[in-house]
Structures are given as C-alpha cells and as structure tokens.
Design an enzyme around this catalytic site. Structure first.
Site, short mmCIF file in Angstrom:
data_model
loop_
_atom_site.label_atom_id
_atom_site.label_comp_id
_atom_site.label_asym_id
_atom_site.label_seq_id
_atom_site.Cartn_x
_atom_site.Cartn_y
_atom_site.Cartn_z
N ALA A 30 0.83 -1.20 0.00
CA ALA A 30 0.00 0.00 0.00
C ALA A 30 0.86 1.25 0.00
O ALA A 30 0.63 2.19 -0.77
CB ALA A 30 -0.93 0.00 1.22
N TYR A 31 1.86 1.27 0.86
CA TYR A 31 2.77 2.42 0.94
C TYR A 31 3.53 2.59 -0.37
O TYR A 31 3.67 3.71 -0.89
CB TYR A 31 3.74 2.21 2.10
N SER A 32 4.03 1.49 -0.93
CA SER A 32 4.76 1.54 -2.20
C SER A 32 3.88 2.07 -3.32
O SER A 32 4.29 2.93 -4.11
CB SER A 32 5.30 0.16 -2.56
N ALA A 68 1.16 3.90 -3.05
CA ALA A 68 0.82 5.29 -2.80
C ALA A 68 1.96 6.22 -3.17
O ALA A 68 1.76 7.26 -3.82
CB ALA A 68 0.43 5.49 -1.34
N LYS A 69 3.17 5.86 -2.79
CA LYS A 69 4.32 6.73 -3.07
C LYS A 69 4.68 6.72 -4.56
O LYS A 69 5.16 7.73 -5.09
CB LYS A 69 5.52 6.30 -2.21
#
Length: 244
Positions: free
Chosen positions: A150-152, A154-155
């Site tokens: 999710a973080y990957s 999003a970024k």
C-alpha cells in the site's frame, strides 16, 4: 564542510506533517532561514517556535484542507512554499493478508492527501506568481517494497502525480518536485517491524539510515529561487541504493 544558508525572509511556508520527523526538521530549517511557518498536522509540535503556527489538519479531508488554506491566507497573505510530508506507513504485511481497510487508509493519506493539498494550495501560488511545492515520496515508490504494497503503491502515485502537476504548471513560476528517501531515522520507523528496518539498512551501500537534516537540506534548495529549471523531478536520498 561549510553549511549552506538561505534567506527566506518574507516567505510563508506550509509544512504538512511538520510536528515530527522529517517535517519537523524542514519546518525548523525554514524558520532558521527567516520564513514564517504554518504546520498542518494531526498533533501539535512539542516545541513550537516563534513565527510558527499550528493548525490541526487531516490532509485526506478536503474540507479541512480548504479551511486551513483559507486561514493561512487570511493570516499571512500568501503561501510561497508547500512542503508536503504528512504520511502513514501502514502495516508491514504481505499483500494477501493485508487488511483491506488499512490498505485503503494508507493510500488515502499518502496519495489522496497529496492530491487534495496540492489541488487546494497550487491555485494560491499561481495567482501570486510564485510557488514551490515539494512532495515527500519514497524509494518504496520506485522499487516496490515487499510487505509494504500500500505504501509503495501510494508513493509511486505521488511520484506520478508530481510529474503530472509539474507539467501542468510548467509555464507558471510554480515548481513542483519530490524527494524520494530510503529509510530515514524518524519516528515513522516505529510503525515497522525491527527486522524490516534492518533489511532496509542492509540494502544501502552506505549501510546507514538517512538523517532528517539531509532530507531538509534538499527541500531548502528546492524551495529557493535557485531551483528555476527543475520541475517534475525526483530527488533520491538513498545512500546509493537507488538504481534509477
């Protein structure tokens, strides 16, 4: 090594996520350079300095961001710099077992929040004829970090959004860039499993975490008038880890 200094007297900087970590360091260095700083965060900074104002803002809430922008303009007259750092790491988990609501929240804060803040603040800069937007991305958005899908994602979206907005504003005097750090020694690492953090350190050719001041230093340059021909760029801060 001689320290580089900047004169941001008369400039107004909005720093999201400015209460802690990288955002707090950026806010501090803006203040050291003479700027007035408005910190948008969910929690107030422990040590708020003179010429800094705190506003409680959830960057993923459009109405809150609109109200904060209006209040900032009413109080200070303009916004010259937007350093957008508010973020949420989310759980460290494989995608199959990742809680769906947590996945959505991570994207909501990190990517949708970036869109909401930039969409609201950018018109103020365009109307003033000057602005610098610096989004905080991550090396995870370029490499795709396992157990942080999710973080990957999003970024990666932050990087793509930065490039798109930069091109849309290229003929104005508003520059839009982003910084993509690898692991930096901040409280956000407390949200991650220790062995996950050790793996990130091991991947760095320098074999260390980054320092928040190192990230803030490049944000200062990206905020300056010297950053005139750089827009839509991604500035790696990875200790040599980045491969493209």
């Amino acid at each position: 090594m001689q320290e580089v200094t900047y004169d941001f007297s008369g400039r107004i900087a909005v720093v999201t996520g400015g209460a802690n970590g990288i955002g707090a360091q950026i806010a501090s260095q803006y203040l050291d350079a003479g700027a007035k700083v408005v910190i948008w965060d969910l929690h107030p900074p422990k040590n708020k300095r003179k010429n800094a104002i705190f506003k409680e803002v959830d960057v993923s809430d459009l109405s809150q961001v609109k109200n904060a922008t209006k209040d900032t303009i009413n109080n200070w007259g303009k916004i010259d710099f937007l350093s957008h750092n508010a973020g949420y790491a989310g759980p460290t988990e494989n995608t199959i077992n990742y809680d769906t609501e947590a996945w959505i929240k991570t994207v909501q804060v990190n990517l949708i929040g970036t869109y909401i803040v930039a969409k609201t603040v950018a018109p103020c800069m365009v109307s003033e004829g000057y602005g610098r937007i610096i989004n905080m991305a991550s090396l995870a958005g370029k490499e795709g970090t396992p157990y942080a899908s999710a973080y990957s994602a999003a970024k990666a979206g932050v990087i793509g959004f930065t490039k798109s907005l930069a091109k849309e504003l290229a003929e104005t005097n508003v520059r839009v860039n982003c910084v993509a750090p690898a692991a930096v020694k901040t409280n956000i690492l407390d949200q991650m499993k220790p062995d996950f953090v050790e793996t990130m350190i091991a991947k760095s050719p320098m074999k260390r975490l980054g320092d928040a001041r190192e990230v803030a230093d490049i944000v200062m340059w990206l905020s300056s008038s010297a950053c005139s021909f750089n827009t839509g760029a991604v500035f790696d801060m990875s200790g040599g880890r980045a491969t493209y």
